[in-house]
Write an enzyme that holds these catalytic residues in place. Sequence first.
Site, short mmCIF file in Angstrom:
data_model
loop_
_atom_site.label_atom_id
_atom_site.label_comp_id
_atom_site.label_asym_id
_atom_site.label_seq_id
_atom_site.Cartn_x
_atom_site.Cartn_y
_atom_site.Cartn_z
N ARG A 141 30.41 24.18 56.14
CA ARG A 141 29.40 24.19 57.22
C ARG A 141 28.24 25.05 56.72
NH1 ARG A 141 31.25 27.67 61.90
NH2 ARG A 141 32.38 25.87 62.68
N ASP A 151 35.02 30.56 59.83
CA ASP A 151 33.65 31.01 60.09
C ASP A 151 33.27 32.11 59.11
OD1 ASP A 151 33.53 29.34 62.30
OD2 ASP A 151 33.61 30.94 63.79
N GLN A 161 25.90 30.77 54.67
CA GLN A 161 24.72 31.15 55.46
C GLN A 161 23.46 31.06 54.57
OE1 GLN A 161 26.77 34.76 55.80
NE2 GLN A 161 27.15 34.63 58.00
C1 FAD Z 1 28.25 25.06 65.10
C2 FAD Z 1 27.70 26.37 64.66
C3 FAD Z 1 28.52 27.26 63.98
C4 FAD Z 1 28.03 28.49 63.54
N1 FAD Z 1 28.82 29.31 62.78
C5 FAD Z 1 28.31 30.43 62.26
C6 FAD Z 1 29.06 31.24 61.37
O1 FAD Z 1 30.21 30.96 61.02
N2 FAD Z 1 28.47 32.38 60.90
C7 FAD Z 1 27.18 32.73 61.25
O2 FAD Z 1 26.69 33.75 60.75
N3 FAD Z 1 26.47 31.99 62.10
C8 FAD Z 1 26.99 30.86 62.62
N4 FAD Z 1 26.24 30.10 63.46
C9 FAD Z 1 24.98 30.64 64.01
C10 FAD Z 1 23.79 30.31 63.12
O3 FAD Z 1 23.90 31.03 61.93
C11 FAD Z 1 22.46 30.66 63.80
O4 FAD Z 1 22.39 32.00 64.09
C12 FAD Z 1 22.18 29.93 65.08
O5 FAD Z 1 22.68 28.63 65.02
C13 FAD Z 1 20.68 29.89 65.30
O6 FAD Z 1 20.06 29.24 64.22
P1 FAD Z 1 19.44 27.78 64.31
O7 FAD Z 1 19.78 27.09 63.03
O8 FAD Z 1 19.92 27.09 65.51
O9 FAD Z 1 17.90 28.02 64.27
P2 FAD Z 1 16.95 28.93 65.19
O10 FAD Z 1 15.59 28.76 64.60
O11 FAD Z 1 17.49 30.31 65.31
O12 FAD Z 1 17.06 28.24 66.57
C14 FAD Z 1 16.42 27.01 66.85
C15 FAD Z 1 16.31 26.89 68.37
O13 FAD Z 1 17.63 26.72 68.90
C16 FAD Z 1 17.80 27.48 70.08
N5 FAD Z 1 18.97 28.35 69.88
C17 FAD Z 1 19.51 28.73 68.72
N6 FAD Z 1 20.62 29.49 68.92
C18 FAD Z 1 20.78 29.60 70.25
C19 FAD Z 1 21.73 30.25 71.11
N7 FAD Z 1 22.78 30.94 70.61
N8 FAD Z 1 21.57 30.13 72.45
C20 FAD Z 1 20.54 29.43 72.97
N9 FAD Z 1 19.62 28.79 72.22
C21 FAD Z 1 19.72 28.87 70.89
C22 FAD Z 1 16.54 28.22 70.35
O14 FAD Z 1 15.78 27.51 71.32
C23 FAD Z 1 15.80 28.18 69.03
O15 FAD Z 1 14.43 28.14 69.22
C24 FAD Z 1 26.70 28.85 63.86
C25 FAD Z 1 25.87 27.95 64.55
C26 FAD Z 1 26.34 26.73 64.94
C27 FAD Z 1 25.41 25.78 65.61
#
Ligand code: FAD
Length: 301
Positions: free
Chosen positions: A178, A125, A155
Amino acid sequence: MNWMNRFIATTLPAVPKPIVRFFSKRYIAGNTVSDAVRVVQDLAGQGCIATVDVLGEFIKNLKEADRTVNEYLKILQRLEQEKLECNISIKLTQFGLLIDQEKCYENVRKIVESVHEKNNFVRIDMEDSACTSDTIALFSRFAQEYPENVGIVIQSYLRRSMNDITTMLEEIKNLNVRICKGIYIEPREIAYKDPAIINYNYMALLEKLFSGGAYVGIATHDEKLVFHAQELIRKMNIPRNRYEFQMLLGVDQELRRSIVANGHRLRVYVPFGQKWYAYSLRRLKENPQIAGYVLRGILQQ
Ligand SMILES: Cc1cc2nc3c(=O)[nH]c(=O)nc-3n(C[C@H](O)[C@H](O)[C@H](O)COP(=O)(O)OP(=O)(O)OC[C@H]3O[C@@H](n4cnc5c(N)ncnc54)[C@H](O)[C@@H]3O)c2cc1C
């Protein structure tokens, strides 16, 4: 929603632990390896594959790292026994990245060797920007030796990410990345703040990785990005064994079902472990937006 998110994040530590547990249940598999295995089996029944994460980060002493190594070795063993299509995700600060980098390398090496022996995969990660260069450097060391077994995260909010993947594509065979937007609060000099630019960069990174022959984990719950990624896969004729979608446990199951129904592979990120409470509070304080997600989750129950 902003003031509300901040309000929930700051008042949450006053909420009794069992109540926080109740509401975080949908995002965290439980305390034990068996809890994680049960959730992964359940996801398999829904047509999803998984990655498990032992909760914890930014340890204070290296003894904690030994415990985490053992926990990962234990879960790798169970996943093999149960024949589940599930890999692991790790955070380098859990293994001492910020204390002693060589010790961190040795700790992670024990995991990578076990993963290699079991023909499984470990995703490193990406944490906050203080860790980015060291994480890439450590990943590159493992990727030279075990290209099929180790992957990294990039990211799209970081301005440096396009350069990073350009270099990685040149230097690493069978690169496995990823892409996510990024969860930490970063200063504007190094991170884009405009959501439209973060999304634009996400798609640019995805296209670059596909063109360079990498395997990509498309990690997002943003339906616009999912739509554009599916379009790109179709236009570039990317075969199913070159990518997967990824989502967090408990988030937007409708979107999850629609991705699976469209015939794509979907991996769910399954966090578990004793440190769920500290982890939940820390994340909520760090990023009050998540508190808003939790609140919406509660209201939808
Ligand atoms: C499989 C996976 C691995 C990840 N690994 C990392 C990593 O190694 N490092 C890192 O910095 N980030 C990581 N992330 C987090 C990522 O960077 C985002 O912060 C997070 O996924 C929200 O961004 P989004 O692309 O879903 O878009 P957004 O625009 O933020 O979200 C889209 C919609 O998804 C929903 N949503 C998003 N996140 C959540 C939540 N946590 N709980 C409830 N609803 C939510 C909301 O309804 C939102 O409107 C990971 C995410 C995923 C899915």
